[in-house]
Design a protein around this motif. Structure first.
Motif, short mmCIF file in Angstrom:
data_model
loop_
_atom_site.label_atom_id
_atom_site.label_comp_id
_atom_site.label_asym_id
_atom_site.label_seq_id
_atom_site.Cartn_x
_atom_site.Cartn_y
_atom_site.Cartn_z
N UNK A 22 14.64 8.95 83.07
CA UNK A 22 14.72 8.30 81.76
C UNK A 22 14.24 7.05 81.50
N UNK A 23 14.64 5.90 82.12
CA UNK A 23 13.50 4.64 81.55
C UNK A 23 12.35 4.59 82.09
N UNK A 24 11.40 5.26 82.29
CA UNK A 24 10.35 5.48 82.82
C UNK A 24 9.78 6.03 81.31
N UNK A 25 10.63 7.23 81.43
CA UNK A 25 9.79 8.48 80.25
C UNK A 25 9.68 7.71 78.79
N UNK A 26 11.22 6.67 78.76
CA UNK A 26 10.91 5.96 77.82
C UNK A 26 9.41 4.68 77.16
N UNK A 387 10.97 17.23 80.94
CA UNK A 387 12.17 16.76 80.78
C UNK A 387 11.92 15.63 81.39
N UNK A 388 12.99 14.25 80.33
CA UNK A 388 13.67 13.00 79.65
C UNK A 388 12.43 12.74 79.73
N UNK A 389 10.99 12.91 79.93
CA UNK A 389 10.03 11.49 79.59
C UNK A 389 9.04 12.01 77.85
#
Length: 417
Positions: A22-26, A387-389
């Motif tokens: 999630x962090x890398x995606x944001x 997903x999550x990105x």
């Protein structure tokens, strides 16, 4: 069963992998959507600001999921599934059209995509159905019922969002794990191969080659195993399917779908039109080299050359700014998450939680595989987010629910007798 603390017993590896993704995606959404003049990361007029809001809202969502008795998900799985089907049907009456597709409900400045939530709802319903001790997937009756359950959301989604409908095919892997005969998967695989070959070659050639292969297999098999009726029916079905591909492709597929297949198969070259996205995606990823250009330093990203880069093509930002090594790290994180969920699923002692775990892993895998193959030009552009990105509240919330329902099941020892 002992009343154990969810916090102490939940699998922190899955939770940690989710948080990192999630962090890398944001961070990649931030890079892909950063304007010339930097503003607050909470600026809701910017894409990264909205995504930050979605990320923050996932925290109370996770807390709620982890606070619910895990058996509630099994008890109300049918209700959740019916509600998801009604929400999909409602799109035909109240849906908001975006870029020619009616996939959304308009909720003020935000939109809701029910197809994303239908995935975990279908996973719950399938888990409930297969969890019944009476269900035996070696019996045709139960095979058709299980496949029919998966087909219900597909029939509602496919007309306006074939990409999302494709994801539900991942649940066939779950059925195979639970006893569905392997020939179903072989039939699906052969149908896909035949479909692609029919777009490249004349149908008559495909039929003749198929006849040769069936004849060879017939005579190579032991006399006791030869079945002239089965071989004849197989040939007839292949022939009918082969000659139907052209009609389906020309009359069922929309023009932009046909164009994307033609570009992928090399039948058309249109770098300024329909092939622009794929071409720019390859350029962006290739320009990253081994180590990438650095965070916020991607020239293709900053120049806005890749359309929809913050959504379906977010992996191009990873490739350009983090390079081959960074891309491998992201791939490793996804693979680790999927394998960890599969490992935990196999440890479950109730069929419901095991099937749900496999369903969650399969959905994540197909999303990840199709999206990365798409941005690399190995798969047609079908609008499947990473997903999550990829940007979007519906997708992030749905994947969060999908994952943490299983985390709750495992933590609450639903797997114990």
């Amino acid at each position: 069963m002992k009343n154990q603390s969810t916090r102490n017993n939940m699998d922190w590896m899955v939770v940690s992998l989710y948080i990192v993704l999630v962090i890398l995606g944001w961070l990649n959404i931030y890079s892909a959507s950063l304007p010339i003049e930097e503003t607050s990361i909470f600026d809701l007029s910017q894409i990264y600001g909205k995504q930050m809001l979605f990320v923050i809202l996932c925290i109370p969502l996770i807390i709620v999921i982890l606070s619910i008795d895990a058996k509630i998900f099994e008890k109300f799985s049918s209700v959740i599934f019916v509600v998801s089907l009604l929400s999909l049907a409602g799109l035909y009456l109240f849906g908001k059209e975006v870029k020619g597709q009616t996939n959304w409900y308009a909720l003020g400045p935000f939109s809701l995509q029910p197809a994303e939530f239908a995935k975990f709802a279908t996973a719950l319903a399938l888990s409930k159905y297969l969890g019944d001790v009476q269900v035996n997937l070696s019996i045709p009756k139960y095979q058709f019922q299980a496949l029919g359950l998966i087909a219900l959301p597909v029939l509602l989604i496919a007309p306006h969002d074939p990409g999302s409908a494709l994801i539900f095919s991942s649940l066939a892997l779950v059925l195979y794990r639970e006893g569905l005969p392997a020939w179903y998967l072989w039939v699906g695989f052969i149908a896909i191969v035949l479909f692609v070959l029919c777009l490249l070659f004349e149908p008559l050639y495909i039929v003749l080659v198929s006849l040769g292969i069936i004849t060879l297999l017939y005579f190579k098999s032991r006399p006791i195993n030869r079945n002239i009726i089965l071989s004849s029916v197989s040939f007839v079905l292949i022939t009918l399917f082969t000659f139907s591909v052209s009609y389906v492709f020309d009359n069922v597929f929309q023009q932009h779908h046909r164009d994307r297949f033609n570009i992928l198969l090399g039948k058309e070259v249109d770098m300024k039109g329909i092939g622009y996205n794929i071409n720019q995606s390859k350029i962006a990823i290739g320009s990253g080299g081994w180590t990438g250009k650095g965070f916020l330093e991607g020239t293709q990203t900053k120049g806005g050359f890749v359309p929809e880069q913050h959504t379906d093509y977010i992996f191009t930002t990873v490739g350009e700014e983090w390079g081959f090594i960074g891309s491998l790290v992201v791939i490793f994180l996804f693979v680790a998450l999927i394998l960890r969920i599969l490992y935990l699923a196999e440890r479950q002692k109730t069929k419901f939680s095991r099937v749900y775990g496999y369903s969650a892993a399969s959905i994540l895998f197909v999303h990840f595989f199709v999206n990365t193959a798409m941005v690399l030009g190995l798969f047609p552009t079908v609008g499947v987010p990473l997903p999550m990105f990829s940007y979007g509240g519906s997708g992030l919330f749905a994947f969060t629910i999908l994952i943490f329902i299983f985390v709750k099941m495992d933590a609450n020892k639903v797997n114990e007798w």
